[in-house]
Design a protein around this motif. Structure first.
Motif, PDB file in Angstrom:
ATOM      1  N   ARG A  42      -7.403  -6.432  -2.676  1.00  0.00           N
ATOM      2  CA  ARG A  42      -7.031  -6.227  -4.093  1.00  0.00           C
ATOM      3  C   ARG A  42      -6.076  -5.039  -4.225  1.00  0.00           C
ATOM      4  O   ARG A  42      -5.150  -5.064  -5.027  1.00  0.00           O
ATOM      5  N   ARG A  43      -6.297  -4.005  -3.426  1.00  0.00           N
ATOM      6  CA  ARG A  43      -5.423  -2.826  -3.477  1.00  0.00           C
ATOM      7  C   ARG A  43      -4.010  -3.174  -2.992  1.00  0.00           C
ATOM      8  O   ARG A  43      -3.020  -2.705  -3.538  1.00  0.00           O
ATOM      9  N   TRP A  44      -3.913  -3.994  -1.952  1.00  0.00           N
ATOM     10  CA  TRP A  44      -2.596  -4.461  -1.487  1.00  0.00           C
ATOM     11  C   TRP A  44      -1.905  -5.233  -2.605  1.00  0.00           C
ATOM     12  O   TRP A  44      -0.710  -5.054  -2.855  1.00  0.00           O
ATOM     13  N   ILE A  45      -2.673  -6.118  -3.253  1.00  0.00           N
ATOM     14  CA  ILE A  45      -2.092  -6.944  -4.320  1.00  0.00           C
ATOM     15  C   ILE A  45      -1.523  -6.064  -5.434  1.00  0.00           C
ATOM     16  O   ILE A  45      -0.411  -6.301  -5.920  1.00  0.00           O
ATOM     17  N   VAL A  46      -2.246  -5.034  -5.820  1.00  0.00           N
ATOM     18  CA  VAL A  46      -1.767  -4.128  -6.868  1.00  0.00           C
ATOM     19  C   VAL A  46      -0.485  -3.428  -6.423  1.00  0.00           C
ATOM     20  O   VAL A  46       0.492  -3.356  -7.173  1.00  0.00           O
ATOM     21  N   GLY A  50       3.764   3.851  -2.378  1.00  0.00           N
ATOM     22  CA  GLY A  50       2.356   3.570  -2.091  1.00  0.00           C
ATOM     23  C   GLY A  50       2.207   2.669  -0.877  1.00  0.00           C
ATOM     24  O   GLY A  50       1.318   2.875  -0.045  1.00  0.00           O
ATOM     25  N   LEU A  51       3.065   1.671  -0.756  1.00  0.00           N
ATOM     26  CA  LEU A  51       3.022   0.782   0.410  1.00  0.00           C
ATOM     27  C   LEU A  51       3.324   1.566   1.689  1.00  0.00           C
ATOM     28  O   LEU A  51       2.647   1.394   2.699  1.00  0.00           O
ATOM     29  N   LYS A  52       4.319   2.433   1.634  1.00  0.00           N
ATOM     30  CA  LYS A  52       4.663   3.228   2.816  1.00  0.00           C
ATOM     31  C   LYS A  52       3.500   4.138   3.210  1.00  0.00           C
ATOM     32  O   LYS A  52       3.231   4.325   4.392  1.00  0.00           O
ATOM     33  N   ARG A  53       2.827   4.659   2.202  1.00  0.00           N
ATOM     34  CA  ARG A  53       1.682   5.531   2.478  1.00  0.00           C
ATOM     35  C   ARG A  53       0.594   4.747   3.220  1.00  0.00           C
ATOM     36  O   ARG A  53       0.031   5.229   4.207  1.00  0.00           O
ATOM     37  N   ILE A  76      -6.396   3.106   7.246  1.00  0.00           N
ATOM     38  CA  ILE A  76      -6.541   2.334   8.490  1.00  0.00           C
ATOM     39  C   ILE A  76      -7.272   1.025   8.187  1.00  0.00           C
ATOM     40  O   ILE A  76      -6.878  -0.040   8.664  1.00  0.00           O
ATOM     41  N   GLU A  77      -8.306   1.108   7.352  1.00  0.00           N
ATOM     42  CA  GLU A  77      -9.060  -0.102   6.996  1.00  0.00           C
ATOM     43  C   GLU A  77      -8.219  -1.045   6.132  1.00  0.00           C
ATOM     44  O   GLU A  77      -8.346  -2.261   6.244  1.00  0.00           O
ATOM     45  N   MET A  78      -7.368  -0.489   5.292  1.00  0.00           N
ATOM     46  CA  MET A  78      -6.487  -1.361   4.491  1.00  0.00           C
ATOM     47  C   MET A  78      -5.573  -2.165   5.392  1.00  0.00           C
ATOM     48  O   MET A  78      -5.298  -3.334   5.134  1.00  0.00           O
ATOM     49  N   ARG A  79      -5.084  -1.546   6.456  1.00  0.00           N
ATOM     50  CA  ARG A  79      -4.165  -2.265   7.352  1.00  0.00           C
ATOM     51  C   ARG A  79      -4.856  -3.426   8.061  1.00  0.00           C
ATOM     52  O   ARG A  79      -4.198  -4.322   8.567  1.00  0.00           O
ATOM     53  N   GLU A  80      -6.195  -3.419   8.091  1.00  0.00           N
ATOM     54  CA  GLU A  80      -6.920  -4.539   8.717  1.00  0.00           C
ATOM     55  C   GLU A  80      -6.727  -5.835   7.937  1.00  0.00           C
ATOM     56  O   GLU A  80      -6.928  -6.909   8.499  1.00  0.00           O
ATOM     57  N   VAL A  81      -6.368  -5.753   6.679  1.00  0.00           N
ATOM     58  CA  VAL A  81      -6.098  -6.952   5.873  1.00  0.00           C
ATOM     59  C   VAL A  81      -4.683  -6.885   5.306  1.00  0.00           C
ATOM     60  O   VAL A  81      -4.437  -7.212   4.156  1.00  0.00           O
ATOM     61  N   SER A  82      -3.774  -6.464   6.151  1.00  0.00           N
ATOM     62  CA  SER A  82      -2.386  -6.297   5.718  1.00  0.00           C
ATOM     63  C   SER A  82      -1.692  -7.635   5.484  1.00  0.00           C
ATOM     64  O   SER A  82      -1.825  -8.562   6.279  1.00  0.00           O
ATOM     65  N   PRO A  83      -0.913  -7.716   4.411  1.00  0.00           N
ATOM     66  CA  PRO A  83      -0.118  -8.917   4.166  1.00  0.00           C
ATOM     67  C   PRO A  83       1.276  -8.821   4.780  1.00  0.00           C
ATOM     68  O   PRO A  83       2.157  -9.605   4.434  1.00  0.00           O
ATOM     69  N   MET A  84       1.492  -7.866   5.671  1.00  0.00           N
ATOM     70  CA  MET A  84       2.828  -7.612   6.205  1.00  0.00           C
ATOM     71  C   MET A  84       3.130  -8.398   7.484  1.00  0.00           C
ATOM     72  O   MET A  84       4.160  -8.168   8.109  1.00  0.00           O
TER      73      MET A  84
END
Length: 173
Positions: free
Chosen positions: A122-126, A135-138, A148-156
């Motif tokens: 959800r945070r990626w989507i926002v 924010g994306l670069k951060r 690090i945990e956000m990158r586990e579900v990265s849409p990139m």
């Protein structure tokens, strides 16, 4: 082993014979707050810490130095790949990448289970919806555990060519 602020405060209090109630009277900080600082239940800022130390004749010296974060192999590889993309991320490139990112987000939304993955997705989507390049670069380059945990579900995924991806991963070996 890192020594916490509470441990350092306790050490100075012991060396100066300062009790919590004495420190409270001198500093104006409530004794329960000092107790919570000492126990680690409450964090306090460098400024607050320096203020308490100065009441006992000490100053806080903060030493800043770069350190290599401890990452698993997978976390390091993910960071390297995201760092490569971050170097190319601009408002214009984000617009070009959007079809791939949105396709990845839909795929992840259908396949991700459990927390914190759903929350991170959800945070990626926002970030993507708001076109928040900073924010994306951060997220793409940060080392906080949360990032690090956000990158586990990265849409990139799928934004680097296979050759670029392999080149980055060779550097990780």
């Amino acid at each position: 082993m890192a020594v916490g602020r509470g441990d350092l405060l306790r050490e100075v209090m012991l060396s100066t014979g300062t009790t919590q109630s004495m420190l409270s009277r001198i500093s104006g900080v409530h004794q329960p707050s000092i107790s919570q600082f000492l126990s680690g239940r409450v964090e306090f800022s460098d400024e607050q810490f320096d203020r308490l130390l100065s009441c006992m004749g000490f100053r806080l010296e903060v030493v800043r130095r770069p350190v290599v974060p401890e990452l698993t192999r997978s976390e390091r590889r993910s960071w390297l790949l995201h760092r490569k993309l971050s170097g190319r991320l601009t408002r214009e490139s984000l617009e070009e990448w959007l079809p791939t990112i949105e396709r990845n987000l839909r795929r992840l939304r259908d396949g991700v289970t459990g927390q914190p993955h759903k929350r991170n997705l959800r945070r990626w989507i926002v970030l993507v919806d708001e076109r928040d390049v900073v924010g994306l670069k951060r997220v793409m380059t940060g080392f906080d555990r949360d990032l690090i945990e956000m990158r586990e579900v990265s849409p990139m995924g799928g934004l680097l060519t296979e050759d670029e991806r392999l080149e980055v991963l060779e550097g990780a070996a």
